[in-house]
Design a protein around this motif. Structure first.
Motif, PDB file in Angstrom:
ATOM      1  N   PRO A 171     -11.593  10.781  -2.057  1.00 26.29           N
ATOM      2  CA  PRO A 171     -12.700   9.849  -1.749  1.00 26.29           C
ATOM      3  C   PRO A 171     -12.446   8.447  -2.299  1.00 26.29           C
ATOM      4  O   PRO A 171     -11.937   8.285  -3.407  1.00 26.29           O
ATOM      5  N   GLN A 172     -12.785   7.444  -1.492  1.00 27.08           N
ATOM      6  CA  GLN A 172     -12.610   6.046  -1.905  1.00 27.08           C
ATOM      7  C   GLN A 172     -13.966   5.338  -1.882  1.00 27.08           C
ATOM      8  O   GLN A 172     -14.788   5.569  -0.999  1.00 27.08           O
ATOM      9  N   PHE A 173     -14.172   4.487  -2.839  1.00 28.08           N
ATOM     10  CA  PHE A 173     -15.406   3.706  -2.927  1.00 28.08           C
ATOM     11  C   PHE A 173     -15.051   2.278  -3.300  1.00 28.08           C
ATOM     12  O   PHE A 173     -14.119   2.036  -4.065  1.00 28.08           O
ATOM     13  N   VAL A 174     -15.815   1.336  -2.759  1.00 30.01           N
ATOM     14  CA  VAL A 174     -15.618  -0.067  -3.126  1.00 30.01           C
ATOM     15  C   VAL A 174     -16.663  -0.450  -4.168  1.00 30.01           C
ATOM     16  O   VAL A 174     -17.690   0.210  -4.323  1.00 30.01           O
ATOM     17  N   PHE A 175     -16.396  -1.542  -4.871  1.00 31.02           N
ATOM     18  CA  PHE A 175     -17.265  -1.952  -5.972  1.00 31.02           C
ATOM     19  C   PHE A 175     -18.710  -2.154  -5.519  1.00 31.02           C
ATOM     20  O   PHE A 175     -19.651  -1.867  -6.269  1.00 31.02           O
ATOM     21  N   ALA A 215      -2.374  12.234  -8.536  1.00 26.94           N
ATOM     22  CA  ALA A 215      -3.456  12.999  -7.907  1.00 26.94           C
ATOM     23  C   ALA A 215      -4.841  12.597  -8.428  1.00 26.94           C
ATOM     24  O   ALA A 215      -5.540  13.391  -9.072  1.00 26.94           O
ATOM     25  N   PRO A 216      -5.303  11.384  -8.131  1.00 28.30           N
ATOM     26  CA  PRO A 216      -6.629  10.973  -8.607  1.00 28.30           C
ATOM     27  C   PRO A 216      -7.746  11.740  -7.907  1.00 28.30           C
ATOM     28  O   PRO A 216      -7.612  12.135  -6.746  1.00 28.30           O
ATOM     29  N   ALA A 217      -8.847  11.945  -8.622  1.00 24.10           N
ATOM     30  CA  ALA A 217     -10.013  12.598  -8.016  1.00 24.10           C
ATOM     31  C   ALA A 217     -10.762  11.639  -7.116  1.00 24.10           C
ATOM     32  O   ALA A 217     -11.452  12.064  -6.185  1.00 24.10           O
ATOM     33  N   LEU A 218     -10.678  10.328  -7.402  1.00 19.02           N
ATOM     34  CA  LEU A 218     -11.276   9.323  -6.533  1.00 19.02           C
ATOM     35  C   LEU A 218     -10.563   8.000  -6.726  1.00 19.02           C
ATOM     36  O   LEU A 218      -9.842   7.807  -7.725  1.00 19.02           O
ATOM     37  N   ILE A 219     -10.769   7.113  -5.768  1.00 17.20           N
ATOM     38  CA  ILE A 219     -10.126   5.797  -5.775  1.00 17.20           C
ATOM     39  C   ILE A 219     -11.216   4.741  -5.729  1.00 17.20           C
ATOM     40  O   ILE A 219     -12.041   4.728  -4.814  1.00 17.20           O
ATOM     41  N   CYS A 220     -11.241   3.863  -6.713  1.00 15.70           N
ATOM     42  CA  CYS A 220     -12.229   2.787  -6.776  1.00 15.70           C
ATOM     43  C   CYS A 220     -11.540   1.476  -6.417  1.00 15.70           C
ATOM     44  O   CYS A 220     -10.593   1.065  -7.099  1.00 15.70           O
ATOM     45  N   CYS A 221     -12.001   0.832  -5.361  1.00 16.09           N
ATOM     46  CA  CYS A 221     -11.348  -0.366  -4.834  1.00 16.09           C
ATOM     47  C   CYS A 221     -12.264  -1.581  -4.974  1.00 16.09           C
ATOM     48  O   CYS A 221     -13.477  -1.486  -4.828  1.00 16.09           O
ATOM     49  N   PRO A 256       0.807  -1.232   0.000  1.00 17.57           N
ATOM     50  CA  PRO A 256       0.000   0.000   0.000  1.00 17.57           C
ATOM     51  C   PRO A 256       0.834   1.273   0.000  1.00 17.57           C
ATOM     52  O   PRO A 256       0.468   2.244  -0.665  1.00 17.57           O
ATOM     53  N   GLU A 257       1.964   1.275   0.714  1.00 22.98           N
ATOM     54  CA  GLU A 257       2.779   2.486   0.748  1.00 22.98           C
ATOM     55  C   GLU A 257       3.368   2.816  -0.629  1.00 22.98           C
ATOM     56  O   GLU A 257       3.520   3.991  -0.976  1.00 22.98           O
ATOM     57  N   GLU A 258       3.661   1.791  -1.430  1.00 22.06           N
ATOM     58  CA  GLU A 258       4.144   2.032  -2.793  1.00 22.06           C
ATOM     59  C   GLU A 258       3.013   2.557  -3.676  1.00 22.06           C
ATOM     60  O   GLU A 258       3.228   3.438  -4.516  1.00 22.06           O
ATOM     61  N   LEU A 259       1.818   2.012  -3.494  1.00 23.77           N
ATOM     62  CA  LEU A 259       0.668   2.472  -4.272  1.00 23.77           C
ATOM     63  C   LEU A 259       0.348   3.929  -3.946  1.00 23.77           C
ATOM     64  O   LEU A 259      -0.014   4.709  -4.831  1.00 23.77           O
ATOM     65  N   VAL A 260       0.487   4.298  -2.685  1.00 24.20           N
ATOM     66  CA  VAL A 260       0.211   5.677  -2.283  1.00 24.20           C
ATOM     67  C   VAL A 260       1.168   6.640  -2.967  1.00 24.20           C
ATOM     68  O   VAL A 260       0.766   7.726  -3.411  1.00 24.20           O
ATOM     69  N   VAL A 261       2.425   6.263  -3.102  1.00 24.08           N
ATOM     70  CA  VAL A 261       3.391   7.111  -3.806  1.00 24.08           C
ATOM     71  C   VAL A 261       2.934   7.371  -5.240  1.00 24.08           C
ATOM     72  O   VAL A 261       2.989   8.499  -5.739  1.00 24.08           O
ATOM     73  N   MET A 262       2.475   6.323  -5.912  1.00 28.88           N
ATOM     74  CA  MET A 262       1.990   6.467  -7.286  1.00 28.88           C
ATOM     75  C   MET A 262       0.771   7.383  -7.343  1.00 28.88           C
ATOM     76  O   MET A 262       0.662   8.243  -8.220  1.00 28.88           O
ATOM     77  N   MET A 263      -0.154   7.193  -6.413  1.00 30.17           N
ATOM     78  CA  MET A 263      -1.375   8.000  -6.440  1.00 30.17           C
ATOM     79  C   MET A 263      -1.094   9.461  -6.087  1.00 30.17           C
ATOM     80  O   MET A 263      -1.713  10.362  -6.654  1.00 30.17           O
ATOM     81  N   ASP A 313      -8.840  -0.109   2.828  1.00 30.37           N
ATOM     82  CA  ASP A 313      -8.293   0.173   4.154  1.00 30.37           C
ATOM     83  C   ASP A 313      -6.776   0.294   4.115  1.00 30.37           C
ATOM     84  O   ASP A 313      -6.178   1.099   4.853  1.00 30.37           O
ATOM     85  N   GLY A 314      -6.131  -0.503   3.275  1.00 27.46           N
ATOM     86  CA  GLY A 314      -4.679  -0.420   3.152  1.00 27.46           C
ATOM     87  C   GLY A 314      -4.220   0.944   2.676  1.00 27.46           C
ATOM     88  O   GLY A 314      -3.175   1.455   3.116  1.00 27.46           O
ATOM     89  N   ILE A 315      -5.005   1.558   1.778  1.00 29.25           N
ATOM     90  CA  ILE A 315      -4.672   2.895   1.289  1.00 29.25           C
ATOM     91  C   ILE A 315      -4.933   3.944   2.366  1.00 29.25           C
ATOM     92  O   ILE A 315      -4.087   4.810   2.634  1.00 29.25           O
ATOM     93  N   VAL A 316      -6.068   3.860   3.005  1.00 28.33           N
ATOM     94  CA  VAL A 316      -6.444   4.863   4.017  1.00 28.33           C
ATOM     95  C   VAL A 316      -5.443   4.878   5.174  1.00 28.33           C
ATOM     96  O   VAL A 316      -5.078   5.940   5.685  1.00 28.33           O
ATOM     97  N   GLU A 317      -4.968   3.691   5.552  1.00 30.73           N
ATOM     98  CA  GLU A 317      -4.008   3.609   6.659  1.00 30.73           C
ATOM     99  C   GLU A 317      -2.688   4.285   6.323  1.00 30.73           C
ATOM    100  O   GLU A 317      -1.958   4.721   7.217  1.00 30.73           O
TER     101      GLU A 317
END
Length: 547
Positions: free
Chosen positions: A126-130, A102-108, A91-98, A115-119
């Motif tokens: 804003p994050q949303f799940v399928f 600078a995404p407007a939203l994150i679809c998980c 998750p910490e590597e993914l956060v660097v990419m995001m 939760d891995g991203i939020v932590e």
């Protein structure tokens, strides 16, 4: 009509045809053209409610699934830029990419991924799940007009050293590539009933460029794409799908070959005798010594059973990319009557530069350039490419873009060679070249592959030697010193003195994504390996120099 409109046209023209099916928990979940379009419309309805504007980025973090496909298509249909991310990456590597894009939203795909991203990112958008996204009625949303120059995705390269870069691909890149891939598949399937669907198996993550191009190609061709969702069931799912072809990485083909050898060795008897004699006869035939009755017997009695038990009875060919394939492995599958089409390309080339022509496969080569692009050798035998498949640049990295895109040519960083027939071979990465203290330049990959060929229990071999007097090898996996020394003796006997490996270190723990020494798509992080194992490397040279 752009590629997205063409895909939607195919889905709408075949409303009752099954396009996708998941093999999940022993069950088959499938969608027809009309059902997939309904899922796309639901996702579009959700995206429209977020009041985003054309060009905004939307991160897509999920494992392969039907809903992943619908989300991907919906994001592009809304004129947004999809940023696919690898669910197994830290998750910490993914956060660097995001943070970079600078995404407007994150679809998980699920709450665990979210939760891995939020932590790791308290200020995440804003994050949303399928389950939230698809729990709404669909609408009759229109597809935003896409020009060829409009960016549709940012795919982050793994980066064998340094920070990952976002590769921007536009609608023109994708449209051109889908035409090329479909044309090559037409050649592979030319003897099949044109009225039927291609049956395609798929297990590689859609967030990788080549895997994504295969997905879009299948939708465009109205193929039946079967998705594996559990790598532990890969062999069973492969047989259940009974595909005509599918995309692979070399590691899987190596494992499949090894599994057949082990199973026949355990079985023994007449089958093993015929198989062993046929293998030797096949190698003699490749060396120009003609055929053998053993080969004919195996083709009649043994090889068809192996093909059916391994992959099913429909297989027309395997497609292999992402890393060099050992020529012996390619020849092995050809012996079984299974052509292996090699593909070469980078994310920056929309995944593909070359692809084997099924009618003229040369083992050990990656085929000719695809239609509409130019390839040639530049300084230091570097492969350089130009054409409609070349990316417009890295996301917000103009200096990096300028280094690789010069005078319209993309500099791949790969050393190559092309023969008179126009078929290319890849020697290795220029940045991986080892320069000995003597001044000799050595591409490590061919020597590493040769050593691996002699070491059944080894996972990786990594050469070192920059600025040194000779080459040394780091070997991972379950191997003994005697086995490694035997492999070195065999390989060194065929090499000039400056390419011979004079020392080695056995590192039992394989390099992996989890320990940070492989990239997300399985490539060696050579600089980090050298840093982590600096003491062991120094010992190899210290001991040798003292003797």
């Amino acid at each position: 009509m752009n590629f997205l409109q063409e895909i939607f046209t195919q889905l709408e023209a075949a409303p009752d045809t099954t396009f996708l099916q998941e093999l999940r928990d022993g069950r088959i979940v499938s969608v027809t053209g009309s059902e997939l379009m309904e899922l796309v419309r639901k996702a579009q309805s959700f995206l429209a409610a977020q009041r985003l504007k054309k060009g905004d980025r939307c991160a897509l973090l999920a494992h392969n699934s039907i809903r992943w496909v619908a989300m991907d298509l919906a994001v592009m249909a809304e004129g947004l830029i999809v940023v696919p991310l690898y669910g197994r990456q830290a998750p910490e590597e993914l956060v660097v990419m995001m943070k970079d894009c600078a995404p407007a939203l994150i679809c998980c795909g699920d709450t665990e991924l979210r939760d891995g991203i939020v932590e790791n990112w308290g200020e995440a958008p804003p994050q949303f799940v399928f389950d939230q996204i698809f729990d709404r009625p669909g609408s009759s949303a229109a597809t935003v007009k896409l020009d060829d120059s409009d960016a549709v995705t940012i795919i982050y390269t793994s980066g064998t050293s340094g920070e990952a870069k976002g590769v921007v691909l536009n609608a023109g890149n994708i449209s051109h590539m889908l035409g090329c891939t479909s044309a090559r598949l037409d050649l592979l399937m030319e003897n099949k009933n044109k009225a039927g669907q291609d049956r395609v198996f798929h297990y590689l993550p859609f967030c990788f460029a080549g895997s994504w191009i295969m997905l879009l190609t299948c939708l465009l061709r109205r193929s039946l794409l079967t998705l594996n969702t559990d790598l532990n069931r890969l062999a069973k799912d492969m047989r259940a799908a009974a595909p005509d072809y599918f995309l692979n990485v070399p590691a899987l083909l190596e494992r499949m070959r090894k599994a057949v050898d082990e199973q026949l060795a355990n079985t023994g008897g007449l089958a093993l005798t015929i198989y062993s004699h046929a293998q030797r006869a096949w190698l003699r035939k490749q060396a120009g010594y003609g055929g053998s009755i053993w080969l004919s017997v195996a083709r009649a009695l043994i090889f068809p059973t192996i093909r059916k038990k391994m992959i099913g009875s429909n297989l027309k060919g395997l497609i292999c990319g992402s890393a060099p394939l050992n020529v012996e492995t390619q020849l092995y599958f050809m012996m079984l009557g299974i052509p292996v089409l090699q593909v070469y390309g980078l994310t920056e080339t929309t995944a593909i530069c070359t692809m084997d022509d099924p009618r003229h496969i040369e083992p050990g080569r990656v085929g000719p350039a695809i239609s509409g692009i130019e390839m040639k050798l530049g300084e230091s035998e570097e492969i350089i490419v130009r054409g409609p498949n070349i990316f417009p640049g890295y996301w917000k990295r103009p200096e990096e873009t300028a280094k690789t895109l010069r005078d319209g040519w993309f500099h791949t960083g790969d050393q190559g060679e092309v023969n008179e027939a126009g078929n290319w071979s890849i020697v290795g990465r220029i940045k991986n070249l080892i320069v000995l203290g003597s001044g000799h330049n050595i591409a490590p990959e061919p020597i590493e592959d040769e050593l691996l060929r002699h070491l059944a229990g080894a996972q990786q071999v990594v050469l070192t030697g920059n600025g040194r007097g000779y080459l040394s090898a780091i070997v991972t996996g379950d191997v003994s010193r005697e086995e490694v020394q035997g492999a070195l003796d065999a390989a060194n006997s065929q090499l000039p003195h400056y390419k011979q490996v004079r020392a080695f270190h056995i590192h039992p723990e394989p390099f992996s994504i989890d320990n940070g020494l492989l990239t997300a798509n399985g490539k060696l992080k050579r600089d980090l390996i050298a840093s982590r194992l600096q003491a062991e490397i120094e010992e190899m040279y210290g001991v040798k120099q003292a003797s």
